[in-house]
Scaffold this active site. Structure first.
Site, short mmCIF file in Angstrom:
data_model
loop_
_atom_site.label_atom_id
_atom_site.label_comp_id
_atom_site.label_asym_id
_atom_site.label_seq_id
_atom_site.Cartn_x
_atom_site.Cartn_y
_atom_site.Cartn_z
NE ARG A 121 40.48 11.13 54.90
CZ ARG A 121 40.37 12.01 53.93
NH1 ARG A 121 39.25 12.66 53.75
NH2 ARG A 121 41.39 12.29 53.16
CB CYS A 153 40.80 23.39 45.09
SG CYS A 153 40.36 22.70 46.68
P1 NAD Z 1 38.27 14.94 51.30
O1 NAD Z 1 38.09 13.96 50.22
O2 NAD Z 1 39.58 15.06 51.99
O3 NAD Z 1 37.19 14.64 52.47
C1 NAD Z 1 35.85 14.41 52.23
C2 NAD Z 1 35.35 13.37 53.25
O4 NAD Z 1 33.93 13.25 53.11
C3 NAD Z 1 35.93 11.97 53.04
O5 NAD Z 1 36.60 11.55 54.20
C4 NAD Z 1 34.69 11.10 52.74
O6 NAD Z 1 34.77 9.79 53.29
C5 NAD Z 1 33.59 11.90 53.40
N1 NAD Z 1 32.25 11.63 52.88
C6 NAD Z 1 31.84 11.58 51.59
N2 NAD Z 1 30.51 11.35 51.53
C7 NAD Z 1 30.08 11.22 52.81
C8 NAD Z 1 28.81 11.00 53.40
N3 NAD Z 1 27.72 10.85 52.64
N4 NAD Z 1 28.72 10.93 54.73
C9 NAD Z 1 29.83 11.09 55.51
N5 NAD Z 1 31.06 11.33 55.02
C10 NAD Z 1 31.18 11.41 53.68
O7 NAD Z 1 37.81 16.34 50.71
P2 NAD Z 1 38.34 17.79 51.14
O8 NAD Z 1 39.64 18.07 50.50
O9 NAD Z 1 38.19 17.94 52.61
O10 NAD Z 1 37.27 18.72 50.41
C11 NAD Z 1 35.95 18.80 50.85
C12 NAD Z 1 35.28 19.96 50.13
O11 NAD Z 1 35.93 21.18 50.48
C13 NAD Z 1 35.33 19.86 48.61
O12 NAD Z 1 34.15 20.40 48.08
C14 NAD Z 1 36.50 20.77 48.26
O13 NAD Z 1 36.37 21.33 46.97
C15 NAD Z 1 36.38 21.86 49.30
N6 NAD Z 1 37.65 22.53 49.63
C16 NAD Z 1 38.81 21.81 49.75
C17 NAD Z 1 39.99 22.47 50.11
C18 NAD Z 1 41.29 21.73 50.24
O14 NAD Z 1 42.31 22.38 50.39
N7 NAD Z 1 41.31 20.41 50.21
C19 NAD Z 1 39.96 23.84 50.37
C20 NAD Z 1 38.76 24.52 50.26
C21 NAD Z 1 37.61 23.85 49.90
C1 UDX Z 2 43.82 26.37 46.90
C2 UDX Z 2 43.45 27.81 47.29
O1 UDX Z 2 44.64 28.57 47.48
C3 UDX Z 2 42.63 27.82 48.57
O2 UDX Z 2 42.24 29.14 48.91
C4 UDX Z 2 41.43 26.96 48.34
O3 UDX Z 2 40.64 26.98 49.47
C5 UDX Z 2 41.82 25.54 47.95
O4 UDX Z 2 42.65 25.60 46.79
P1 UDX Z 2 45.64 24.61 47.71
O5 UDX Z 2 45.24 23.87 46.49
O6 UDX Z 2 45.68 23.90 49.00
O7 UDX Z 2 44.65 25.85 47.93
O8 UDX Z 2 47.10 25.24 47.49
P2 UDX Z 2 47.65 26.59 46.82
O9 UDX Z 2 48.60 27.19 47.76
O10 UDX Z 2 46.59 27.46 46.29
O11 UDX Z 2 48.50 26.01 45.60
C6 UDX Z 2 47.88 25.37 44.50
C7 UDX Z 2 48.92 24.97 43.48
O12 UDX Z 2 49.46 26.12 42.83
C8 UDX Z 2 50.09 24.22 44.09
O13 UDX Z 2 50.46 23.15 43.24
C9 UDX Z 2 51.18 25.26 44.14
O14 UDX Z 2 52.47 24.71 44.11
C10 UDX Z 2 50.88 26.05 42.88
N1 UDX Z 2 51.38 27.44 42.93
C11 UDX Z 2 50.91 28.31 43.86
C12 UDX Z 2 52.34 27.86 42.02
O15 UDX Z 2 52.77 27.08 41.17
N2 UDX Z 2 52.79 29.14 42.07
C13 UDX Z 2 52.33 30.04 42.99
O16 UDX Z 2 52.78 31.20 42.96
C14 UDX Z 2 51.36 29.61 43.91
#
Ligand code: NAD
Ligand code: UDX
Length: 480
Positions: A40, A275
């Site tokens: 990464r 999520c």
């Molecule tokens: P991700 O899996 O893409 O990234 C997490 C990273 O953390 C990985 O690259 C992993 O190698 C690293 N990692 C794990 N343990 C570690 C350690 N001990 N030291 C250093 N690095 C370490 O995850 P993400 O999608 O970025 O989500 C992260 C958090 O944010 C989760 O709790 C998720 O629920 C939350 N979140 C995600 C989204 C989203 O859209 N993906 C949105 C809002 C909140």
């Molecule tokens: C979600 C939340 O929106 C975001 O605020 C949070 O921080 C992380 O989780 P994400 O999962 O990235 O974000 O995408 P989102 O746009 O919420 O869509 C989630 C799923 O719902 C997708 O599969 C999307 O296609 C579906 N969706 C969304 C529907 O089927 N219908 C809709 O009207 C909206």
């Protein structure tokens, strides 16, 4: 303390974009993003970033090497920082107590231990990851039991609300930034420090502060409410298909009520992403642990409806294709869980494809951003198939949508990529077996013109033809 150096542990979908925007908007702050994954970090330092997000390349290009750094040097990152974001993954537990529902906090805990071990001066530690309510309590406990003498920590909750595919836009213009902290003088000061970082580009009225537990729970609540809207409109879509109503018209009528609002009412093959499912299950588990079974059941229904929706869609495909897809060729358009991302975590495509593969279909898969290896990994994963060799023989992955369609019996649209609206479907139709079907799992193509071309057209939440009026045999064996 004025924040001059920030460290973010976790260079994923949240840590990467969030810190890139902080670095871009705060040239006076040095931002160091660290991760245990060598791959990464290499990708973040290369021209091909590990995640696809519109506009992210430009932001990273401008800041990287100036005040934005990606490295595996976690210890230096922690030691130099005034403020540390913990932005690691918090997946659903796959073993032990709470298996399949509770959030696994082992990565968060390991960050807290590392911070306590390394830090030689005071730090603000910020939970950016989505965690169960009161997780900050455990972090505080671990930090204070392991810290060096004289070092003080303040722990804040600052959940992230960005959605994939629109991360840059969401980070630049968020509906709100949420910060939770301890209701003490030190707690309030730490909150103010984090507020001052966001104030570089976000107006104060959008920055909400509250107690830590409210902040943690608000994140789970937001995702639960959003997922609930999708499941609610998807439940309506089943009624529409059975009655002749059109779910888009129903959504429009319902959404016009300003108390309800029009967003997140797009019926689909089901929600995916890393999520919604994880956070809903986490909420269900918390409610169960608090001896609130009715509350747990209520939120469980949102995810049950989601599973039902994608199974229902798959059954519809089978019914329309004369109750068998064995040895038929189906083209899959879209494998990502939504458009504008290459992320496939919990994508409905995984489940629809694996049902079709179980029935013996050959799948020709095309997605503009998902890498072929990821599709193969998802479809041969032990959780969806116990015969990976058979699956590998049944799928082919294409880089040209027109090639992917050749010789197939049906197109199944599982992601709402804009480019799917631009195709010459007349040419595609000509290269397909007849009758040629199209199943629009996102209800977004121009169905009238597809019907005119000759496609047997099926979608979510609307029935064009009653061609599946009865079944030759029951499909009830296909379980949710
Ligand atoms: P991700 O899996 O893409 O990234 C997490 C990273 O953390 C990985 O690259 C992993 O190698 C690293 N990692 C794990 N343990 C570690 C350690 N001990 N030291 C250093 N690095 C370490 O995850 P993400 O999608 O970025 O989500 C992260 C958090 O944010 C989760 O709790 C998720 O629920 C939350 N979140 C995600 C989204 C989203 O859209 N993906 C949105 C809002 C909140
Ligand atoms: C979600 C939340 O929106 C975001 O605020 C949070 O921080 C992380 O989780 P994400 O999962 O990235 O974000 O995408 P989102 O746009 O919420 O869509 C989630 C799923 O719902 C997708 O599969 C999307 O296609 C579906 N969706 C969304 C529907 O089927 N219908 C809709 O009207 C909206």
């Amino acid at each position: 303390m004025v924040i001059k150096k920030i460290c973010c542990i976790g260079a994923g979908y949240v840590g990467g974009p969030t810190c890139s925007i902080i670095a871009w908007k705060c040239p006076d702050i040095s931002v160091h993003v660290v991760d245990i994954s060598e791959t990464r970090i290499k990708q973040w330092n290369s021209p091909n970033l590990p995640i696809y997000e519109p506009q992210l390349d430009e932001v990273v290009k401008e800041c990287r090497g100036r005040n934005l750094f990606f490295s595996q040097d976690i210890e230096t990152g922690i030691n130099e920082a005034d403020l540390i974001f913990i932005s690691v993954n918090t997946p659903t537990k796959t073993f032990g107590i709470g298996k399949g529902r509770a959030a696994d906090l082992k990565y968060v805990e390991s960050c807290a231990r590392k911070i306590a071990q390394i830090a030689s001066h005071d730090k603000i530690v910020v939970e950016k990851s989505t965690v169960p309510v009161r997780a900050a309590e455990s972090i505080i406990h671990i930090l204070s039991a392991n810290k060096k003498p004289g070092v003080n920590f303040q722990v804040l909750s600052n959940p992230e609300f960005l959605a994939e595919g629109t991360a840059v836009e969401n980070l630049l213009n968020p509906d709100r930034v949420l910060i939770g902290g301890e209701q003490t003088e030190e707690g309030r000061l730490a909150v103010e420090e984090l507020v001052s970082v966001y104030s570089h580009w976000i107006t104060k009225d959008k920055i909400i502060t509250m107690n830590t537990w409210s902040s943690e729970l608000s994140k789970l609540a937001s995702n639960a409410f959003l997922a609930q809207r999708v499941s609610s409109i998807n439940a309506m879509s089943a009624l529409c298909e059975a009655t002749g109503a059109d779910v888009s018209e129903v959504a429009m009528a319902v959404g016009q009520d300003s108390r309800i609002g029009s967003k997140f009412l797009q019926a689909s093959v089901g929600f995916g992403g890393s999520c919604f499912q994880k956070d809903l299950l986490n909420l269900v588990y918390i409610a169960e642990c608090l001896n609130l079974p009715e509350v747990a059941n209520y939120w469980q229904q949102v995810t049950d409806m989601n599973v039902h929706q994608r199974t229902r869609f798959t059954k519809r495909i089978l019914e329309c294709l004369f109750n068998t897809v064995t040895d038929k060729v189906l083209t899959i358009f879209g494998f990502a869980f939504k458009k504008n991302t290459g992320d496939t975590r919990e994508s409905p495509a995984i489940y629809v494809c694996s049902h079709l593969l179980e029935e013996g279909a050959h799948l020709q898969i095309y997605d503009p951003k998902v890498v072929p290896d990821q599709i193969i990994r998802d479809l041969t994963n032990v959780n969806v198939s116990n015969d990976p060799d058979r699956i590998r023989n049944l799928i082919s992955i294409h880089s040209d949508p027109y090639e992917a369609v050749k010789g197939s019996h049906a197109i199944v649209v599982l992601t709402e990529w804009d480019e799917f609206l631009m195709y010459e479907y007349k040419d595609m139709y000509a290269s397909m077996k007849k009758p040629a079907f199209i199943f629009d799992g996102r209800k977004f193509l121009d169905h009238d013109s597809l019907i005119k071309i000759g496609f047997q057209t099926e979608t979510i939440g609307k029935r064009y033809a009653r061609n599946a009026g009865f079944s030759f045999f029951s499909l009830d064996t296909l379980k949710d």
